[in-house]
Write a protein that holds these residues in place. Structure first.
Motif, mmCIF file in Angstrom:
data_model
loop_
_atom_site.group_PDB
_atom_site.id
_atom_site.type_symbol
_atom_site.label_atom_id
_atom_site.label_comp_id
_atom_site.label_asym_id
_atom_site.label_seq_id
_atom_site.Cartn_x
_atom_site.Cartn_y
_atom_site.Cartn_z
ATOM 1 N N GLY A 63 0.772 -1.235 0.000
ATOM 2 C CA GLY A 63 0.000 0.000 0.000
ATOM 3 C C GLY A 63 0.803 1.285 0.000
ATOM 4 N N TRP A 66 -3.544 3.784 1.733
ATOM 5 C CA TRP A 66 -4.975 3.545 1.587
ATOM 6 C C TRP A 66 -5.710 3.683 2.919
ATOM 7 N N GLN A 67 -4.979 4.023 3.982
ATOM 8 C CA GLN A 67 -5.623 4.374 5.253
ATOM 9 C C GLN A 67 -6.331 5.717 5.108
ATOM 10 N N ASP A 68 -5.811 6.550 4.204
ATOM 11 C CA ASP A 68 -6.403 7.856 3.916
ATOM 12 C C ASP A 68 -7.695 7.626 3.122
ATOM 13 N N ALA A 69 -8.752 8.368 3.465
ATOM 14 C CA ALA A 69 -10.047 8.188 2.802
ATOM 15 C C ALA A 69 -9.985 8.528 1.312
ATOM 16 N N ASN A 70 -9.188 9.526 0.956
ATOM 17 C CA ASN A 70 -9.122 9.953 -0.441
ATOM 18 C C ASN A 70 -7.697 10.386 -0.790
ATOM 19 N N ARG A 118 -5.923 -1.498 -1.324
ATOM 20 C CA ARG A 118 -7.021 -0.536 -1.122
ATOM 21 C C ARG A 118 -8.078 -1.122 -0.182
ATOM 22 N N GLU A 119 -8.520 -2.321 -0.526
ATOM 23 C CA GLU A 119 -9.583 -2.961 0.245
ATOM 24 C C GLU A 119 -9.151 -3.262 1.678
ATOM 25 N N SER A 120 -7.868 -3.521 1.873
ATOM 26 C CA SER A 120 -7.337 -3.833 3.206
ATOM 27 C C SER A 120 -6.897 -2.583 3.969
ATOM 28 N N HIS A 121 -7.005 -1.406 3.325
ATOM 29 C CA HIS A 121 -6.604 -0.122 3.933
ATOM 30 C C HIS A 121 -5.151 -0.150 4.403
#
Length: 189
Positions: free
Chosen positions: A113, A142-146, A135-138
Motif C-alpha cells: 500500500g 490507503w488508510q487515507d479516505a481519499n 485498497r480494500e485492506s486499507h
C-alpha cells in the motif's frame, strides 16, 4: 541417430547456459524516495533506478516519507537484480528490482500500500490486483479516505508554481528615485 545426438547435445548446451547464468547483482546504496533507488554495480558504478510501473507519493506528500522508509527497510544494503535498461527523461534507468530471495520490490511496494500502479505506463493485471487488495485492506496510503495520486499532486504543484510566477510578474514595479531626484524633492519641501 545423428539427429538425436545433435538434439541431445543442443539441449544439454542450452540447459548448461541456463543453469550457469551469472546474473549481475547490484547493492542498494541509496533510497531517494519510495520509487527511486541508487544501486552500486559490481564495478563500483552508481546507477539511479526509477522503479517501473509504480508511482509512490512524493516526499512532501502524505505518506511520501512512509513510502521511502518502507522501500529503505525492504532493500537498503541488500543485493538485488535489475531488469530493464530503458532510461527516463532524467537519465534514470527504469526497471524492475528483485531481491536475492526472489521478492519483486516494485510489486511489494504496491502490495503493502505504498504506491499506485502507474497506469499511464503499466497495464499489468497482477499489479492492478495487488493495488486493489491493498485498497480494500486499507494498507499504507490507503488508510487515507481519499489519497491524492502523485501525478495529480505534481500537476497541482506545477500549476501553483506557474500561478505564483504570473502573479509576481503582474506586480507593479516601482522605480527607485535617484539620489539627485530624492535630494530635489527634499529641497523643494
Amino acid at each position: 541417430m545423428l539427429k538425436k545426438s545433435f538434439l541431445l547435445c543442443l539441449f544439454v548446451f542450452i540447459l548448461s547456459i541456463g543453469c550457469n547464468k551469472n546474473e549481475t547483482l547490484y547493492k542498494v546504496v541509496g533510497v531517494k524516495d519510495g520509487d527511486t533507488l541508487v544501486l552500486l554495480s559490481p564495478d563500483n558504478q552508481s546507477i539511479t533506478v526509477r522503479l517501473s510501473e509504480i508511482d509512490c507519493p512524493e516526499k512532501s506528500q502524505a505518506f511520501g516519507q512512509a513510502a521511502k522508509q518502507f522501500t529503505s527497510d525492504l532493500c537498503f544494503g541488500k543485493r538485488v537484480k535489475l531488469t530493464g535498461n530503458q532510461h527516463d527523461r532524467y537519465g534514470r534507468t527504469v526497471g524492475q528490482v528483485e531481491l536475492e530471495n526472489g521478492v519483486n520490490v516494485n510489486y511489494e511496494i504496491v502490495k503493502q500500500g505504498y504506491a499506485w500502479q502507474y497506469r499511464a505506463y503499466s497495464k499489468n493485471m497482477e499489479l492492478a490486483s495487488l493495488e486493489q487488495h491493498a485498497r480494500e485492506s486499507h494498507l499504507g496510503l490507503w488508510q487515507d479516505a481519499n489519497p491524492t495520486p502523485p501525478w495529480n499532486f505534481r500537476k497541482e504543484a506545477k500549476t501553483q508554481r506557474v500561478e505564483k510566477k504570473v502573479k509576481k510578474a503582474k506586480r507593479p514595479y516601482k522605480k527607485r528615485r535617484s539620489r539627485k531626484q530624492r535630494d530635489t524633492v527634499a529641497f523643494e519641501i
